[in-house]
Design an enzyme around this catalytic site. Sequence first.
Site, PDB file in Angstrom:
ATOM      1  N   ASP A  25       0.886  -1.163   0.000  1.00  0.00           N
ATOM      2  CA  ASP A  25       0.000   0.000   0.000  1.00  0.00           C
ATOM      3  C   ASP A  25       0.925   1.214   0.000  1.00  0.00           C
ATOM      4  O   ASP A  25       1.503   1.567   1.023  1.00  0.00           O
ATOM      5  CB  ASP A  25      -0.894  -0.045   1.249  1.00  0.00           C
ATOM      6  CG  ASP A  25      -1.750   1.211   1.406  1.00  0.00           C
ATOM      7  OD1 ASP A  25      -1.674   2.113   0.548  1.00  0.00           O
ATOM      8  OD2 ASP A  25      -2.494   1.285   2.396  1.00  0.00           O
ATOM      9  N   LYS A  86       3.373  11.052  -3.396  1.00  0.00           N
ATOM     10  CA  LYS A  86       2.323  10.430  -4.201  1.00  0.00           C
ATOM     11  C   LYS A  86       1.535  11.474  -4.998  1.00  0.00           C
ATOM     12  O   LYS A  86       1.053  11.206  -6.086  1.00  0.00           O
ATOM     13  CB  LYS A  86       1.382   9.651  -3.271  1.00  0.00           C
ATOM     14  CG  LYS A  86       0.374   8.751  -3.973  1.00  0.00           C
ATOM     15  CD  LYS A  86      -0.334   7.882  -2.953  1.00  0.00           C
ATOM     16  CE  LYS A  86      -1.375   6.981  -3.573  1.00  0.00           C
ATOM     17  NZ  LYS A  86      -1.982   6.095  -2.558  1.00  0.00           N
ATOM     18  N   GLU A 185      -7.047   0.516  -4.848  1.00  0.00           N
ATOM     19  CA  GLU A 185      -7.127   0.406  -3.390  1.00  0.00           C
ATOM     20  C   GLU A 185      -8.458  -0.186  -2.903  1.00  0.00           C
ATOM     21  O   GLU A 185      -8.443  -1.101  -2.073  1.00  0.00           O
ATOM     22  CB  GLU A 185      -6.845   1.776  -2.750  1.00  0.00           C
ATOM     23  CG  GLU A 185      -5.364   2.150  -2.899  1.00  0.00           C
ATOM     24  CD  GLU A 185      -5.061   3.639  -2.726  1.00  0.00           C
ATOM     25  OE1 GLU A 185      -5.972   4.397  -2.334  1.00  0.00           O
ATOM     26  OE2 GLU A 185      -3.915   4.040  -3.003  1.00  0.00           O
ATOM     27  N   ASP A 207     -13.747   4.937   1.946  1.00  0.00           N
ATOM     28  CA  ASP A 207     -12.373   5.207   2.393  1.00  0.00           C
ATOM     29  C   ASP A 207     -12.228   6.664   2.808  1.00  0.00           C
ATOM     30  O   ASP A 207     -12.150   7.558   1.966  1.00  0.00           O
ATOM     31  CB  ASP A 207     -11.392   4.858   1.249  1.00  0.00           C
ATOM     32  CG  ASP A 207      -9.928   5.134   1.616  1.00  0.00           C
ATOM     33  OD1 ASP A 207      -9.658   5.715   2.685  1.00  0.00           O
ATOM     34  OD2 ASP A 207      -9.052   4.767   0.808  1.00  0.00           O
TER      35      ASP A 207
HETATM   36 MG    MG Z   1      -5.532   6.056   2.698  1.00  0.00          MG
END
Ligand code: MG
Length: 631
Positions: A25, A86, A185, A207
């Site tokens: 992740d 990211k 994800e 999320d």
């Molecule tokens: Mg996250």
Amino acid sequence: MALLQIAEPGQSTRPHEHKLAVGIDLGTTNSLVATVRSGVTETLPDEDGNHLLPSIVRYTEDDVVVGFKAKVNSVDDPQNTIVSVKRLMGRGIEDLKTLGEQLPYQFVDSDSSVPKIKTVAGNKTAMEVSAEILKKLKQRSENTLGDELVGAVITVPAYFDDAQRQATKDAAKLANLKVLRLLNEPTAAAVAYGLDSAQEGVIAVYDLGGGTFDISILRLTKGVFEVLATGGDSALGGDDFDHAIAEWVITQSGIKNSELNSSSIRLLMQEACTAKEALSEIDEVELNIELGDNQKWFGLLNRETFNELVDPLIKKSLMSCRRALRDAKIDREDIHDVVMVGGSTRMLRVRELVGDFFLHEPLVSIDPDRVVAIGAATQANALAGNNPDGDMLLLDVLPLSLGIETMGGLTEKIIHRNTPIPVSRAQDFTTYKDGQTAMSIHVVQGERELVTDCRSLAKFELRGFPPQVAGAARIRVSFQVDADGLLHVTAREETSGVEAHVEVKPSYGLSDSEIETMLRDSMEHAVEDKGLRNLREMQVEADRVIEALDAAIADDGDSMLEADEKNSILEARAVLVDARANATDEQLVKQAMESLEKASANYVARRMNASVQTSMAGHKVEEFSSEESEK
Ligand code: MG
Ligand code: ADP
């Protein structure tokens, strides 16, 4: 149809053949690595027992430090300490301007479209920085597992576009890590809960992290995951909940905003965050806060008040959920399971309201910080061939439609948004002009009707096909999106087999908020766009008519047209040219075109007769009859 075969049928693995594969992740704030050991999927800790690796890289003159050790320096050496890399992945220089103020580092001015960050260790791209995080996790895995890895599944947000996905793969390459698959994800989270072997149905993945909110709607059929829709809010997360508490404190204490300096604001935010997290465990928290110059404030925040403060934020997330359900064409009642991901889903109020909304108790038994890595590890294990019945198929969706530019600057969508990937679609196009031997293909992404309102991904030319009359050539344009979400476009002229292709690796990317803006724009402008599209199409038609007429007049106008007839044709032509250039309504162009067609009808009929006679000369009528009927 097996789109993605993960294990060869009948393949089994004996223990000594177990191949080491991990799930990673690769997060904005924290990254994790997990693997399957003796049938148990678990995240791997570092030598100090920490599972989370802060996604922070610090460059010194002779060393690279990653994680907690780098985090210590993010305050006193911000220029060489790269956080949240990211957000830079797959971004170009242009994109950075919009992020600019939030970033403390210096970017190097260069001709390259890939931005570089200036550090004491040299200029670094986002891919290189990200590779340091991956190297660290690879090292951690190999140290723990005692052998070399065969590869990794790396997770990316569902909204990551081609450039961002490609950048992630490039980072892995730099880290000498084989990517078995990039996995969305939310899909990973659903896999972690074993929903792939559960009852078939529709799953929502909610999320809520520190700064962003993502909602994904997945459908499971026959062990196949299909992402029906994705949505969210790139500016909604745990930080906003901290803000809500901080504002409440300011109101309660009666202190003026102007009396707060930046360090007391930071302290206040920290206190608010601590209070918020405590309220996930206890019913009431004490707040003991220093505000400005020697001012102190003490108060109690109970869960009831907290709920009132944060309900609007949670409801905002539920609006995104509603939109995603609409995109997926799914009713709330049809949701089978709700998976919770992200630290902020520890808030009891979030669980409660999400449960109410989806009419389902959400799944919270797996640590919301680790659930994505765990799902990725499960998938990596299957991809490495360790799972003999691992014939699980995972499908994701395209966040935005892909298409090409057609005449008049219009977009022709070839693959619509929310289409599950991998996918391949083709459409036939033809030439516009007589004798045309080349065609340029402009690949675009977006929902709007006009190319100028979409995002340009690539341009390439198909050249060297044989000249034919306009409309005779058949050019097949094929779009292929692979399992990682990367696009390949091929154009092929069918009669000659002349072919050209492009792999789309755009040099800059789109953020989810930009995607959202593009979607919102396309909804807002739908009616206007439709009108514009009709007008453009009519304009293209007008151009074609005018061009054909001009060619005919040049060819035989002198011999076949009397002065009167020619004048009335030219007058009608002038009206059409004017309407084409100035009309804002397609009807006016259409009327002008009809008038021109009427004015030239006799002339056109005479030309047709003449040409039929020429081509029939020397042939019998019967020879033509069968061909006629085909037309
Ligand atoms: Mg996250
Ligand atoms: P991101 O994916 O954006 O990096 P995370 O998923 O790690 O973020 O979530 C971070 C957020 O979760 C922070 O806002 C943090 O305050 C919040 N959080 C963590 N633990 C709790 C808790 N026990 N209760 C409420 N919020 C929490």
